[in-house]
Design an enzyme around this catalytic site. Structure first.
Site, PDB file in Angstrom:
ATOM      1  N   ASP A  81       0.827  -0.873   0.099  1.00 13.97           N
ATOM      2  CA  ASP A  81       0.206  -0.160   0.011  1.00 13.97           C
ATOM      3  C   ASP A  81       0.824   1.185  -0.179  1.00 13.97           C
ATOM      4  O   ASP A  81       1.755   1.476   0.946  1.00 13.97           O
ATOM      5  CB  ASP A  81      -0.845  -0.054   1.380  1.00 13.97           C
ATOM      6  CG  ASP A  81      -1.942   0.983   1.214  1.00 13.97           C
ATOM      7  OD1 ASP A  81      -2.133   1.397   0.080  1.00 13.97           O
ATOM      8  OD2 ASP A  81      -2.217   1.374   2.429  1.00 13.97           O
ATOM      9  N   ASN A 229     -10.293   1.037   0.501  1.00 10.71           N
ATOM     10  CA  ASN A 229      -9.125   0.703   1.467  1.00 10.71           C
ATOM     11  C   ASN A 229      -9.448   1.211   2.928  1.00 10.71           C
ATOM     12  O   ASN A 229     -10.030   2.340   3.073  1.00 10.71           O
ATOM     13  CB  ASN A 229      -7.930   1.612   1.023  1.00 10.71           C
ATOM     14  CG  ASN A 229      -6.997   1.176  -0.085  1.00 10.71           C
ATOM     15  OD1 ASN A 229      -7.457   0.220  -0.686  1.00 10.71           O
ATOM     16  ND2 ASN A 229      -5.938   1.547  -0.333  1.00 10.71           N
ATOM     17  N   ASP A 231      -8.062   1.199   7.011  1.00 10.46           N
ATOM     18  CA  ASP A 231      -7.103   0.997   7.882  1.00 10.46           C
ATOM     19  C   ASP A 231      -7.526   1.668   9.375  1.00 10.46           C
ATOM     20  O   ASP A 231      -7.665   0.914  10.461  1.00 10.46           O
ATOM     21  CB  ASP A 231      -5.846   1.761   7.484  1.00 10.46           C
ATOM     22  CG  ASP A 231      -4.456   1.509   8.535  1.00 10.46           C
ATOM     23  OD1 ASP A 231      -4.774   0.752   9.513  1.00 10.46           O
ATOM     24  OD2 ASP A 231      -3.607   2.112   8.173  1.00 10.46           O
ATOM     25  N   THR A 232      -7.857   3.002   9.315  1.00 11.96           N
ATOM     26  CA  THR A 232      -8.303   3.588  10.553  1.00 11.96           C
ATOM     27  C   THR A 232      -9.250   3.020  11.515  1.00 11.96           C
ATOM     28  O   THR A 232      -9.115   2.924  12.531  1.00 11.96           O
ATOM     29  CB  THR A 232      -8.684   5.100  10.382  1.00 11.96           C
ATOM     30  OG1 THR A 232      -7.675   5.824   9.759  1.00 11.96           O
ATOM     31  CG2 THR A 232      -9.131   6.028  11.624  1.00 11.96           C
TER      32      THR A 232
HETATM   33  O1  G3H Z   1      -3.965   3.148   2.135  1.00 14.49           O
HETATM   34  C1  G3H Z   1      -4.955   2.971   3.114  1.00 14.49           C
HETATM   35  C2  G3H Z   1      -6.114   3.651   3.230  1.00 14.49           C
HETATM   36  O2  G3H Z   1      -6.452   4.705   2.309  1.00 14.49           O
HETATM   37  C3  G3H Z   1      -6.573   3.669   4.624  1.00 14.49           C
HETATM   38  O3  G3H Z   1      -7.493   4.890   4.914  1.00 14.49           O
HETATM   39  O4  G3H Z   1      -7.070   4.688   7.231  1.00 14.49           O
HETATM   40  O5  G3H Z   1      -8.724   6.296   6.337  1.00 14.49           O
HETATM   41  O6  G3H Z   1      -9.103   3.894   6.352  1.00 14.49           O
HETATM   42  P1  G3H Z   1      -7.959   4.931   6.436  1.00 14.49           P
HETATM   43 ZN    ZN Z   2      -4.505   5.078   1.175  1.00 17.63          ZN
END
Ligand code: G3H
Ligand code: ZN
Length: 283
Positions: A81, A229, A231-232
């Site tokens: 990523d 995507n 992550d957070t």
């Molecule tokens: O590349 C990773 C994502 O774009 C995660 O974004 O942390 O806002 O979900 P996010």
């Molecule tokens: Zn990203």
């Protein structure tokens, strides 16, 4: 089954759903993602950022991802990523990643094209598929930060030119989302997604999707978003679960007892996302 990102995303494009791409940093997150995918019979992307690789080491992440992918009874892609370092991208390809992202979005168009082309050439030679980014997504994703004032939305004509020139397999676009925690409610530019899709055949990728309301994501997917995507939201779930467990069990010292409920909680968050993306029962 380990697959390339392209294999997963072309099926998503054809059948109008999106594949979740979830960031991994350790074994528990990998297990949460794979368990969620298997329980829902969903394809999935395990992705590691440069920060994740720095934390765990590329060999650990590659080994975890390959093991999980090969043993899973659903299609899994192992993806880098926001790669910005050519050497690290090559290292990931060598270690068996099936998909890599080259993020040269901070550079002017022609430079972005040149960097992306170089990665596409070596990745394709190794049977690995490639994501690139055009436009600038604001916020912070590990070690990449874009100030709100520097964010720029993706231009549809430029997107076509970019994909034609680079032969990239899927394209991350800037259409109103941001990395990290949102201050207000994100407003997606649906007309722009539609306009980009009309000009570009490659599957489109939405970054910064944590905190985006389910209804907004459901509206964006049929317009051409094939990879989402997250992550957070996983981090927040993890932290909350660990806090709660330790509040209730302050004397507990066994990492397995502390992390077990967090793995379960992350799995539930991921399953909720997969249902929103419509990837359940698509494996
Ligand atoms: O590349 C990773 C994502 O774009 C995660 O974004 O942390 O806002 O979900 P996010
Ligand atoms: Zn990203």
């Amino acid at each position: 089954m380990l697959k390339t990102g392209k294999e997963l995303l072309l099926d998503a494009q054809k059948n109008r759903y999106a594949v979740g791409a979830f960031n991994v940093n350790n074994m528990e997150i990998v297990q949460a993602i794979i368990n969620a995918a298997e329980e829902l019979n969903s394809p999935v992307v395990l992705q590691a950022s440069q920060g994740g690789l720095g934390y765990a080491g590329v060999e650990y992440i590659a080994s975890l991802g390959k093991l999980a992918g090969r043993n899973a009874n659903v299609p899994v892609a192992l993806h880098l990523d926001h790669g910005t370092d050519f050497k690290q991208i090559v290292q990931c390809i060598r270690h068996g990643f099936t998909s890599v992202m080259i993020d040269a979005s901070k550079y002017p168009l022609e430079e972005n094209i040149a960097y992306t082309k170089k990665v596409v050439e070596i990745a394709h030679a190794a049977g690995v598929t490639v994501e690139a980014e055009l436009g600038k997504i604001s916020g912070t994703e590990d070690d990449i930060s874009v100030d709100e004032r520097d964010a720029t939305f993706t231009d549809p004509d430029e997107a076509r030119y970019f994909v034609d020139e680079t032969d990239v397999d899927y394209l991350a676009i800037a259409v109103g989302t941001a990395h990290g925690v949102y201050k207000g409610e994100p407003k997606l530019d649906y007309d722009r997604i539609k306009a980009i899709r009309q000009k570009v055949d490659a599957p489109l990728v939405l970054h910064g999707s944590s905190g985006v309301p389910a209804e907004s994501l459901k509206k964006a997917i049929p317009l051409g978003i094939c990879k989402i995507n997250i992550d957070t939201d996983i981090r927040a779930t993890f932290a909350q679960a660990v806090k709660e467990y330790l509040e209730d069990n302050p004397d507990q010292i066994d990492p397995r007892k502390i992390l077990g409920p967090a793995t379960e909680a992350m799995k539930r968050t991921i399953m909720d996302k997969m249902k929103i993306f419509g990837s359940n029962n698509r494996a």
